[in-house]
Design a protein around this motif. Structure first.
Motif, PDB file in Angstrom:
ATOM      1  N   GLY A   1       0.786  -1.226   0.000  1.00 28.64           N
ATOM      2  CA  GLY A   1       0.000   0.000   0.000  1.00 28.64           C
ATOM      3  C   GLY A   1       0.816   1.273   0.000  1.00 28.64           C
ATOM      4  N   ASP A   2       2.141   1.168   0.106  1.00 27.84           N
ATOM      5  CA  ASP A   2       3.007   2.361   0.100  1.00 27.84           C
ATOM      6  C   ASP A   2       3.410   2.656  -1.335  1.00 27.84           C
ATOM      7  N   PHE A   3       2.471   3.152  -2.124  1.00 27.26           N
ATOM      8  CA  PHE A   3       2.670   3.305  -3.570  1.00 27.26           C
ATOM      9  C   PHE A   3       3.726   4.357  -3.910  1.00 27.26           C
ATOM     10  N   TYR A   4       3.867   5.369  -3.079  1.00 28.04           N
ATOM     11  CA  TYR A   4       4.847   6.434  -3.330  1.00 28.04           C
ATOM     12  C   TYR A   4       6.154   6.208  -2.555  1.00 28.04           C
ATOM     13  N   ASP A   5       6.302   5.027  -1.958  1.00 23.80           N
ATOM     14  CA  ASP A   5       7.527   4.637  -1.260  1.00 23.80           C
ATOM     15  C   ASP A   5       7.941   5.670  -0.208  1.00 23.80           C
ATOM     16  N   LEU A   6       7.010   6.030   0.647  1.00 22.33           N
ATOM     17  CA  LEU A   6       7.349   6.929   1.747  1.00 22.33           C
ATOM     18  C   LEU A   6       8.316   6.265   2.718  1.00 22.33           C
ATOM     19  N   ALA A   7       8.269   4.941   2.811  1.00 23.02           N
ATOM     20  CA  ALA A   7       9.218   4.235   3.673  1.00 23.02           C
ATOM     21  C   ALA A   7      10.652   4.455   3.219  1.00 23.02           C
ATOM     22  N   GLY A   8      10.832   4.769   1.944  1.00 21.02           N
ATOM     23  CA  GLY A   8      12.163   5.036   1.423  1.00 21.02           C
ATOM     24  C   GLY A   8      12.783   6.305   1.977  1.00 21.02           C
ATOM     25  N   MET A   9      11.956   7.131   2.638  1.00 15.80           N
ATOM     26  CA  MET A   9      12.471   8.371   3.222  1.00 15.80           C
ATOM     27  C   MET A   9      12.979   8.159   4.644  1.00 15.80           C
ATOM     28  N   LEU A  10      12.744   6.970   5.187  1.00 24.41           N
ATOM     29  CA  LEU A  10      13.228   6.683   6.531  1.00 24.41           C
ATOM     30  C   LEU A  10      14.712   6.330   6.498  1.00 24.41           C
ATOM     31  N   ILE A  11      15.408   6.650   7.576  1.00 22.81           N
ATOM     32  CA  ILE A  11      16.797   6.224   7.677  1.00 22.81           C
ATOM     33  C   ILE A  11      16.809   4.727   7.989  1.00 22.81           C
ATOM     34  N   PRO A  12      17.921   4.026   7.748  1.00 21.19           N
ATOM     35  CA  PRO A  12      17.938   2.572   7.920  1.00 21.19           C
ATOM     36  C   PRO A  12      17.464   2.100   9.287  1.00 21.19           C
ATOM     37  N   GLU A  13      17.839   2.785  10.369  1.00 20.65           N
ATOM     38  CA  GLU A  13      17.423   2.356  11.700  1.00 20.65           C
ATOM     39  C   GLU A  13      15.912   2.461  11.874  1.00 20.65           C
ATOM     40  N   GLN A  14      15.333   3.503  11.293  1.00 21.82           N
ATOM     41  CA  GLN A  14      13.887   3.669  11.381  1.00 21.82           C
ATOM     42  C   GLN A  14      13.157   2.601  10.567  1.00 21.82           C
TER      43      GLN A  14
END
Length: 454
Positions: free
Chosen positions: A70-83
């Motif tokens: 469901g994360d179509f715009y890849d907002l998770a890609g904006m998190l740092i690796p630890e997050q």
């Protein structure tokens, strides 16, 4: 063409025929009828038929289906690796520990207490607070984790929000240092469970000036009288934050009421259609006495209470996103597996239209709350920011869960497919932490300068 050439061509055709395959085909279809039909096709139709047959037997591997995400715009890609690592850790917990048992507990309206130590081991309680064993992470991560919990079950997300947000938050933001030391470390480890008692049987949206629960100070003690309703975690909480109107100055104050305090009675609410795992209580306070040491030191007016609500309202918007995402992802997976008329229903135009409408709303919600948490981390969150997110996300969640139920047909109302639970739970999320109307008026006041509450 000479007779010799025709005989030669027929002989070549005969040699290329797989007799076994022909016999198997004859057992399934009327070859004479097939030949009769094919003989009537014109050249263009024959070429189309041959192309279709060739593509069906070309031996090409079927293209793998896109992942259900469901994360179509890849907002998770904006998190740092630890997050990102923490996000996936909580997702794994929800999928492996919660998902297998959640429908059973939801149906029974019971709480899976065996999950509390496992959730404590994640070390995420009091996620944004500094000290007292808390992780001290950005507000963005608080939202991300709320979404991950609600993506599997909104009841567990609500339980956690009451514990980590409303009850711990009240103590962290408004308590004395002694109160923080007394309660927060144990609550962070979930060895102590908290509840937040604001709403009353006859007072919901009008809590700012209409609380009927009263507090009267006599020397070094306070006597509380009144009732609270819809109080999550109350039936098994170790401490309940009780908000009451001081009879002397008419201001709202907060009190730490321990379980088993004389004059405190909690009754579990029954027959809910939503968030059935959450244990809500009706609290009755009858000459319930607490000491001045158990009054929240910095909670002197309802404006102080509102500070806690502002912080947690952003989390509710994230929870709505999680509920919607869970419904969308379950529905998408279902449509790729459910076959009708010889192919997955995901291949049909009307189903795809529903899925795209769901994803559009979900993506808008995700980008909104992502920015909301950024404002919160920058110290610029206002009441109207939080209220707009709560209004928009809960409205869109209702639409998404409805479409998810629709594309699943009759199976959409069965618990085993999960979406029915999201449909029901979205109704509670829509109403708590301020109704759509109240939050709309907060935003309206912010953009016009006029208060339309009364």
């Amino acid at each position: 063409m000479s007779m010799y050439q025709k005989l030669k061509q027929a002989w070549q055709l005969y040699k290329n025929i797989d007799i076994d395959a022909l016999n198997k085909l004859a057992a399934k279809v009327d070859l004479g009828a097939v030949m009769h039909t094919v003989s009537k096709l014109d050249d263009a139709q024959l070429q189309g038929l041959m192309k279709m047959l060739a593509s069906g037997s070309s031996g090409k591997k079927k293209k793998p289906a896109p992942p259900v995400d469901g994360d179509f715009y890849d907002l998770a890609g904006m998190l740092i690796p630890e997050q990102r690592e923490l996000q996936l850790k909580v997702r794994a917990f929800m999928e492996t520990e919660v998902q297998p048992l959640v429908n059973d507990y939801w149906l029974k309206a019971e709480f899976p207490h065996e999950l509390i130590p496992k959730m404590a081991a994640l070390n995420i309680c009091g996620v944004t607070y500094q000290g007292y064993g808390c992780p001290g992470l950005p507000f963005l991560m608080e939202g991300i984790l709320a979404m991950e919990m609600a993506r599997v079950d909104a009841s567990i997300a609500t339980f956690f929000g009451v514990q980590s947000g409303l009850s711990m938050g009240s103590i962290y933001m408004l308590g004395s240092e002694a109160q923080k030391q007394q309660w927060l470390p144990g609550m962070q480890q979930m060895q102590l469970i908290g509840a937040f008692g604001l709403t009353e049987p006859e007072v919901g949206s009008g809590a700012a000036g209409g609380l009927t629960t009263t507090a009267k100070r006599t020397g070094d003690t306070w006597v509380l009288n009144g009732q609270k309703k819809w109080i999550g975690n109350a039936p098994f909480a170790d401490v309940i934050i009780i908000w009451a109107r001081d009879l002397d100055d008419n201001n709202v104050k907060g009190f730490l009421v321990k379980k088993d305090t004389p004059g405190l009675h909690v009754e579990k609410m029954q027959d809910k259609m939503a968030l059935r795992i959450v244990q809500n209580g009706i609290i009755t306070l009858t000459d319930c006495t607490v000491t001045e040491a158990d009054r929240l030191e910095k909670a002197n007016t309802f404006k102080d209470t509102a500070e806690v609500l502002r912080m947690t309202r952003a989390g509710v918007a994230w929870e709505a996103v999680g509920c919607a995402r869970g419904a969308y992802e379950n529905a998408l997976a279902y449509t790729t597996q459910r076959k009708q008329f010889g192919k997955p229903i995901a291949a049909f135009q009307l189903i795809q239209n529903h899925l795209v409408e769901m994803l559009s709303n979900l993506t808008a919600m995700q980008t909104l709350v992502f920015r909301l948490s950024q404002l919160q981390d920058e110290g610029r969150l206002t009441d109207e920011h939080a209220s707009l997110a709560k209004v928009f996300c809960t409205l869109r969640t209702r639409d998404i869960v409805s479409r998810a139920r629709e594309v699943m047909g009759g199976n959409g109302i069965l618990l085993q497919y999960n979406v029915a639970r999201f449909v029901a739970d979205s109704e509670a999320i829509y109403s708590y932490e301020g109704t759509k109307e109240i939050n709309s008026l907060i935003v309206g006041r912010g953009i016009t300068g006029y208060s339309a509450f009364v």
